[in-house]
Design an enzyme around this catalytic site. Structure first.
Site, PDB file in Angstrom:
ATOM      1  N   ILE A 327       0.836  -1.203   0.000  1.00 58.27           N
ATOM      2  CA  ILE A 327       0.000   0.000   0.000  1.00 58.27           C
ATOM      3  C   ILE A 327       0.872   1.254   0.000  1.00 58.27           C
ATOM      4  O   ILE A 327       1.679   1.445   0.910  1.00 58.27           O
ATOM      5  CB  ILE A 327      -0.932   0.004   1.228  1.00 58.27           C
ATOM      6  N   ASP A 371     -15.828  31.388 -26.781  1.00 59.00           N
ATOM      7  CA  ASP A 371     -16.647  32.164 -27.688  1.00 59.00           C
ATOM      8  C   ASP A 371     -15.836  33.010 -28.651  1.00 59.00           C
ATOM      9  O   ASP A 371     -16.193  33.198 -29.788  1.00 59.00           O
ATOM     10  CB  ASP A 371     -17.644  33.034 -26.915  1.00 59.00           C
ATOM     11  N   ASN A 550       6.869   0.302  -4.233  1.00 61.90           N
ATOM     12  CA  ASN A 550       5.962  -0.547  -3.474  1.00 61.90           C
ATOM     13  C   ASN A 550       5.960  -1.973  -4.010  1.00 61.90           C
ATOM     14  O   ASN A 550       5.883  -2.942  -3.253  1.00 61.90           O
ATOM     15  CB  ASN A 550       4.545   0.025  -3.522  1.00 61.90           C
ATOM     16  N   ASN A 578       7.382   4.457   3.201  1.00 64.13           N
ATOM     17  CA  ASN A 578       6.284   4.839   2.320  1.00 64.13           C
ATOM     18  C   ASN A 578       5.718   6.213   2.632  1.00 64.13           C
ATOM     19  O   ASN A 578       5.293   6.946   1.733  1.00 64.13           O
ATOM     20  CB  ASN A 578       5.157   3.804   2.403  1.00 64.13           C
ATOM     21  N   GLU A 717      14.992   4.102  -3.653  1.00 61.37           N
ATOM     22  CA  GLU A 717      13.844   4.955  -3.913  1.00 61.37           C
ATOM     23  C   GLU A 717      14.269   6.387  -4.210  1.00 61.37           C
ATOM     24  O   GLU A 717      13.613   7.086  -4.974  1.00 61.37           O
ATOM     25  CB  GLU A 717      12.868   4.888  -2.743  1.00 61.37           C
TER      26      GLU A 717
END
Length: 839
Positions: A327, A371, A550, A578, A717
């Site tokens: 997660i 427009d 993850n 995380n 990471e």
């Protein structure tokens, strides 16, 4: 009731009837008593403040997520297991000091989820405050006539129906009002905020015969929030606060906001969460099936059934670790942060974004309907070129002008120094200065225009031209400067021309004549007519989700369970990675510059998968390396003396075979054949010893290899965040310094990791120990290849030209019937750019 019905159509009344209906006069206005009476009836002239969500509601919303609920469930079960484990341990007489450590994990999980909720509430509150700040754009004061006295600075909120208000160039209209008289030949109001009309609209005092007509047809009405760009007038207030046209718009927006609808990103995230939940359950069950023999056994001979509560709890913790690893806990906070940044950036460009998720929907926009030209522009003008006849010949001369803002010192006229201001050039400068009611002011580090943008641009041109004064010309031009924030800019050259040619009369711009005429008196006493003739003349969401990390965490936990080795990381460590160490880089990626080939990409389809097949392959490749690296360094520490020439046994720990590591749970049956030597940590300041039970080498003793695994994960990471600078381009084309905020964020994340390593209390909480310089070197050696792996799979690299060709084919396949792709880039300075289909 009759009065209320009549007040709905003041545009259909004559001026005299309007004054009679509101019981006021143009020369005296309302009396103080009338004002008080009407304020009691109508209230103040201000837009209603909508009630925001209460704090408790915002907090609960942060937990209304499938993935967060899974984590809460995991924390609850971990707490129950810790409690039962303590009871079981105490009942067997072995549960002394391990009680507190058993409760650390569920406590930290809940604590980090609470911190995540706090961040979410803070970001959403900031977004609401940013939207509230936009109300400061409303008019603050007005020039009002009351009791026969002109009051120049009455707070706009104190206006009541029937007040007589004077308006002039640059004023923001404070309420809906009926024009009762012009003080100039024409009056023009910029009301694009209500009608979308790019050009200012002519206003007058004549009545409109039709009672029920469109906003554009009410030519004798000026509306709250619009701006007077030319001329001046006297008006009578007819509607205030929420009864104004802008108040009605706010009411409609509020009603529309109550109709909740999911954005494409929200739908994709919900689908992703559902699939991830299913995958987590499947993997957790698979882990239990693989390892069931370690805690459940059946003796077929005597029919006995054996169950190990301790080992069952251990493998359940592995299942919890899998859930935590799979997660991306920080994803909601990161998404909220990045959308808030996008909202703030758009607010700085006067684009109102009420809901944060709506920022994301612009990335799926394929057609933008407007427009007329001007609606999607910045409404700023600048002179880029002008021409005149030659001084003594009939040959035309063309001059190029640099600069794109209202800053008089932004650029200049190309090759201007070689020209003297002859009669023709002087005429250009004089007309641009005198036939002009615009001005420039300085606000928020930006130069802005009062009046028409075109006229302001002409005044800036005059400042770049200078004046034909040989003695004082340079000093006058240098006198042009910006004043304090919110103050008018002194346009010295324009002032020089206006003092020289004094305006006597003005014939305002007319859409029929399309010109503005001014009679001036020259220094020689003669009158002169100056005429100025006017000609009518695209969100990319950064790839913020480092899901590959993850995936790597899941593979890491799964590998440890499949191989039967001790767990190399625990849930509390994965949560820290995380939520904390991943957070700053993921947020910093929101500041990524646009890809160099952004305009060659079609807009995203709203039904596209959050992760397409190619991105999934990249995530699996990177994730596999993450899992192998984190588990690999754990195994290396236990089984190898060195790695790439770097010694791993300088701390004195005992080496074991890979088979022994796989069967560590049977260590107690090895007898005296196995011993574990103590090893040092923290540079030899501390020692980890196993005198009483050598089998503790695989539980308590794994603190060093577990730290190595965690550090490898963090380092990978950080390197992986560099890979996320661009989805399609190599780091050779998009180097890290293109986003300096990412480098800062990586430094912060490494710093946070070092804090939990080298602060003793935090190191104990997370079950890690300090690393030596040699060990850090090994960590970097194992982590760095992730960059090389991703570079090899990036379409922008030399090794993947085929992917680039496929992308071009995909763009070529863009259907002609769908119209040209439209891309909005919130990072670059362009708002919208339409790129035709490549031929």
């Amino acid at each position: 009731m009759e009065e209320e019905k009549k007040s709905l159509s003041p545009w259909s009344w004559s001026v005299d009837q309007c004054l009679k209906e509101y019981n006021t006069t143009l020369d005296k206005g309302l009396t103080t008593e009338d004002v008080q009476t009407r304020r009691q009836k109508h209230g103040y002239n201000e837009l209603a403040k909508e009630k925001g969500k209460p704090l408790w509601h915002l907090v609960l919303e942060q937990f209304d997520d499938t993935l967060v609920k899974i984590l809460l469930g995991a924390a609850f079960i971990s707490f129950v297991l810790a409690f039962l484990g303590e009871e079981h341990g105490s009942g067997s007489g072995s549960g002394s000091g391990a009680g507190f450590e058993a409760f650390v994990e569920p406590f930290v999980i809940v604590l980090i989820l609470i911190l995540n909720a706090v961040v979410g509430v803070w970001q959403e509150s900031n977004a609401e405050k940013a939207l509230e700040a936009l109300k400061e754009m409303q008019c603050e004061s007005a020039k009002v006539i009351r009791d026969g006295v002109v009051l120049p600075n009455i707070p706009a909120r104190e206006l009541v129906p029937g007040d007589v208000v004077e308006l002039q160039v640059g004023d923001k209209v404070p309420a809906d009002m009926r024009v009762s008289g012009l003080k100039t030949s024409t009056l023009r109001v910029e009301q694009s905020s209500l009608t979308g009309e790019a050009m200012p609209v002519l206003k007058g005092a004549n009545l409109v015969v039709v009672n029920d007509c469109e906003l554009q047809a009410k030519e004798n009405m000026v509306f709250a929030g619009t701006t007077v760009v030319n001329g001046s007038c006297v008006s009578v207030v007819t509607s205030i606060g929420m009864d104004t046209e802008i108040g009605k718009i706010q009411r409609q927006i509020h009603e529309a906001s109550l109709e909740e609808s999911d954005t494409p990103l929200k739908k994709k995230l919900d689908e992703f969460g559902s699939r991830l939940t299913t995958s987590i359950c499947v993997v957790c069950v698979l882990v239990w099936i693989i390892n069931y023999k370690n805690f459940v056994s059946w003796d077929a001979v005597d029919g006995s059934f054996k169950f190990s509560f301790e080992k069952c709890t251990y493998y359940f913790k592995i299942a919890v670790a899998l859930a935590v690893a799979a997660i991306p806990e920080g994803l909601p906070a990161v998404i909220t942060t990045c959308l808030a940044l996008g909202t703030r950036k758009m607010a700085q460009k006067n684009a109102i974004v009420r809901k944060l998720p709506s920022v994301e929907t612009l990335g799926c926009t394929t057609v933008i309907c407007s427009d007329k030209t001007g609606t999607l522009t910045t409404n700023q003008m600048s002179a880029t070129e002008f021409f005149t006849l030659g001084g003594k010949t009939t040959v035309t001369r063309v001059f190029s002008v640099d600069g794109t803002t209202y800053d008089p010192k932004d650029g200049g006229i190309v090759d201007w120094g070689g020209y003297e201001m002859d009669a023709n050039l002087q005429a250009v400068a004089e007309i641009c200065s005198v036939c002009n009611d615009a001005g420039v002011f300085y606000e928020g580090k930006l130069f802005r225009a009062t009046g028409l943008p075109t006229e302001a641009a002409l005044k800036v041109l005059v400042e770049k031209m200078g004046v034909p004064d040989e003695k004082n010309g340079e000093s006058i031009q240098e006198a042009t400067n910006d004043s304090d924030n919110g103050s008018s800019v002194k346009l010295a050259c324009c002032d020089w021309w206006n003092k020289r040619s004094k305006r006597l009369a003005t014939l305002e711009f007319d859409r029929v004549r399309k010109s503005m005429s001014v009679i001036v008196r020259e220094p020689n006493g003669q009158n002169r007519l100056l005429v100025k003739d006017l000609l009518e003349i695209l969100m990319y969401l950064s790839n913020l989700y480092m899901i590959s990390s993850n995936v790597g965490e899941v593979i890491s936990i799964f590998l440890t369970a499949a191989l039967g080795i001790p767990e190399c990381m625990i849930p509390v460590q994965l949560l820290w990675v995380n939520l904390v160490t991943d957070g700053p880089p993921a947020t910093a990626l929101g500041f990524n510059p646009a890809d160099i080939d952004i305009m060659k990409k079609p807009p995203r389809k709203s039904d596209d998968c959050l992760i397409d097949s190619w991105v999934l392959i990249r995530y699996l490749v990177i994730g596999s390396y993450v899992g192998v690296a984190t588990v690999g360094i754990f195994v290396l520490w236990y089984t190898q003396a060195s790695f790439l020439g770097v010694s791993l046994i300088t701390d004195g720990h005992t080496l074991v075979s890979f088979t022994q590591l796989q069967n560590w749970s049977e260590c107690s049956s090895w007898g005296t054949n196995f011993t574990a030597s103590p090893y040092t940590i923290a540079g030899g300041l501390r020692t980890v010893a196993f005198e009483n039970n050598p089998c503790d080498y695989f539980t308590l003793g794994k603190v060093k290899p577990m730290t190595l695994s965690l550090s490898v994960l963090v380092a990978i990471e950080m390197f992986n965040s560099l890979n996320a600078l661009s989805e399609d381009n190599s780091l050779l084309k998009m180097p890290p310094w293109r986003n300096p905020w990412l480098l800062v964020a990586m430094t912060v994340s490494f710093g946070l990791h070092c804090v939990i390593l080298y602060v003793p209390f935090l190191a104990n909480v997370f079950g890690i120990v300090p690393l030596s310089f040699r060990e850090w070197f090994v960590v970097i050696l194992v982590s760095f290849p992730v960059i090389l792996i991703d570079e090899g799979s990036t379409p922008g690299t030399i090794t993947n030209k085929a992917w680039g060709a496929a992308t071009e084919e995909r763009l070529q396949a863009w259907p002609r019937t769908a119209g040209p792709p439209v891309v909005m880039n919130p990072i670059s300075r362009q708002n919208f750019i339409v790129k035709s289909r490549p031929e």
